[in-house]
Motif scaffolding. Sequence first.
Motif, PDB file in Angstrom:
ATOM      1  N   LEU A 164       0.832  -1.204   0.000  1.00  0.00           N
ATOM      2  CA  LEU A 164       0.000   0.000   0.000  1.00  0.00           C
ATOM      3  C   LEU A 164       0.864   1.251   0.000  1.00  0.00           C
ATOM      4  CD1 LEU A 164      -2.842  -0.970   2.516  1.00  0.00           C
ATOM      5  CD2 LEU A 164      -3.021  -0.756   0.035  1.00  0.00           C
ATOM      6  N   ALA A 165       1.946   1.230   0.800  1.00  0.00           N
ATOM      7  CA  ALA A 165       2.839   2.397   0.833  1.00  0.00           C
ATOM      8  C   ALA A 165       3.505   2.602  -0.528  1.00  0.00           C
ATOM      9  CB  ALA A 165       3.894   2.214   1.926  1.00  0.00           C
ATOM     10  N   ALA A 166       3.905   1.509  -1.173  1.00  0.00           N
ATOM     11  CA  ALA A 166       4.514   1.634  -2.498  1.00  0.00           C
ATOM     12  C   ALA A 166       3.515   2.173  -3.512  1.00  0.00           C
ATOM     13  CB  ALA A 166       5.049   0.275  -2.949  1.00  0.00           C
ATOM     14  N   ALA A 167       2.252   1.696  -3.411  1.00  0.00           N
ATOM     15  CA  ALA A 167       1.226   2.201  -4.321  1.00  0.00           C
ATOM     16  C   ALA A 167       0.968   3.693  -4.099  1.00  0.00           C
ATOM     17  CB  ALA A 167      -0.070   1.414  -4.142  1.00  0.00           C
ATOM     18  N   GLU A 168       0.967   4.118  -2.827  1.00  0.00           N
ATOM     19  CA  GLU A 168       0.783   5.545  -2.539  1.00  0.00           C
ATOM     20  C   GLU A 168       1.953   6.372  -3.071  1.00  0.00           C
ATOM     21  OE1 GLU A 168       0.242   5.836   1.632  1.00  0.00           O
ATOM     22  OE2 GLU A 168      -1.810   5.026   1.609  1.00  0.00           O
ATOM     23  N   ARG A 169       3.182   5.827  -2.948  1.00  0.00           N
ATOM     24  CA  ARG A 169       4.337   6.554  -3.492  1.00  0.00           C
ATOM     25  C   ARG A 169       4.258   6.665  -5.007  1.00  0.00           C
ATOM     26  NH1 ARG A 169       7.136   3.491   0.474  1.00  0.00           N
ATOM     27  NH2 ARG A 169       7.713   1.951  -1.119  1.00  0.00           N
ATOM     28  N   ARG A 170       3.841   5.560  -5.655  1.00  0.00           N
ATOM     29  CA  ARG A 170       3.701   5.617  -7.114  1.00  0.00           C
ATOM     30  C   ARG A 170       2.632   6.621  -7.518  1.00  0.00           C
ATOM     31  NH1 ARG A 170       4.292  -0.040  -6.601  1.00  0.00           N
ATOM     32  NH2 ARG A 170       2.031  -0.320  -6.770  1.00  0.00           N
ATOM     33  N   ALA A 171       1.518   6.636  -6.772  1.00  0.00           N
ATOM     34  CA  ALA A 171       0.448   7.598  -7.081  1.00  0.00           C
ATOM     35  C   ALA A 171       0.938   9.032  -6.878  1.00  0.00           C
ATOM     36  CB  ALA A 171      -0.779   7.323  -6.213  1.00  0.00           C
ATOM     37  N   ALA A 172       1.712   9.256  -5.784  1.00  0.00           N
ATOM     38  CA  ALA A 172       2.246  10.605  -5.545  1.00  0.00           C
ATOM     39  C   ALA A 172       3.223  11.003  -6.646  1.00  0.00           C
ATOM     40  CB  ALA A 172       2.927  10.665  -4.173  1.00  0.00           C
TER      41      ALA A 172
END
Length: 393
Positions: A164-172
């Motif tokens: 989830l953290a990686a997905a949030e970083r990719r989205a950011a």
Amino acid sequence: MDGRWPGWGADAGLVVLTFLPALLSQPYVDTSGPAWTSLTVYETVGVGVLLLRRRLPTTAFVVGFGALFAALVGSAGAGAKLSPLVFLPLAVLLYSLGNHVASWRRTVSAVLGVSVLSVAGLWLNRMTTDSGDFQGGLDVLAALAPMPLAWAMGFAARTRQELLAAAERRAADARRAQALEAAQATQRERARIAGEMHDVVAHSLTLLVVHAETLRARGGELPDWARVQADGLAAAGRQSSGELRDLLRMLRDPADAAPLQPVPGLGELEALLDSHRAAGGTAGLTVGIAPESVPGPVQLATYRVVQEALVNARRHAPGAPVRVSVDGVAGELRCEIVNGRAPRRGTAGAGIGLGLVSMEERVGALDGGLTAGPTGDGGFRVVATMPLERVDV
């Protein structure tokens, strides 16, 4: 303090759920003194390590496991049994080990450590008791068998959190890239518009100024009224050229938006009306507020509104008298421009029809309002109001 309470509340609830069942079930297993002593010491140590499971998950697991085996071996050596529910805290410690420890070396080291403790505990248990009922065996293995599942659940939870953290970083990152692309596209469009304006407007405006200066240079050959018109034309051309240069600089680089010449304000309204009079118009000005008490953005907006209203009057009502009044009313600046009935018809198709739209947008940007419409005697009125207290510019 409020942010810490949910964490402490969860810890308190977890302590109750993991340690209270063993205390409640112990009377049905063994009520001897050694059993209660071993259980009390173990649970005292267990509460401490359980509260440290997030900060020191590996240490908490090893110490908790060691305390459990010490309690089991000690009670067995004294001929006492503990409730099988004493294994519940171990499951929580294993879950924390899988959830908080990302290093495989630390995890393997902890497992090897408790394995050594287990072997040592079993050997010591065999040496300290002769009864087969207290030597441990399948009952201990049955209690320990499901424990790896707790570690797997913690590992799965940590993996999900990392995903989830990686997905949030990719989205950011995607949002930042999109914003950067939009900013670059905006800058390219600004540069394109600036180039078009320079090629189309600046060239024609420069020619206008050159012709006006040529007329002024030959002023002795012109009648008086023509010399006045040529002076006004040259002054208007120079002012427009300067403002156009500022606009082109801002379009090419918004960070370099400082104007090259002073920004017009209320103090320049009289000169603006002089240029209107020089073009053959009649205008009167009344200013009932001190310019220094008016914010700069409001002064500039007022100047532009009056400027556009005078241009519209010259186009659509040539020769009509114009009355301009600027005053402060109830914390607002009120600017009113009224022209009378035109003595002759205006120029057909003059302008591009965006004057009022531009005025309304400029005033609206300062949280103001603009009304415009015909008067009862055939004239036209424009009224702009803008707050003096709060200007978000």
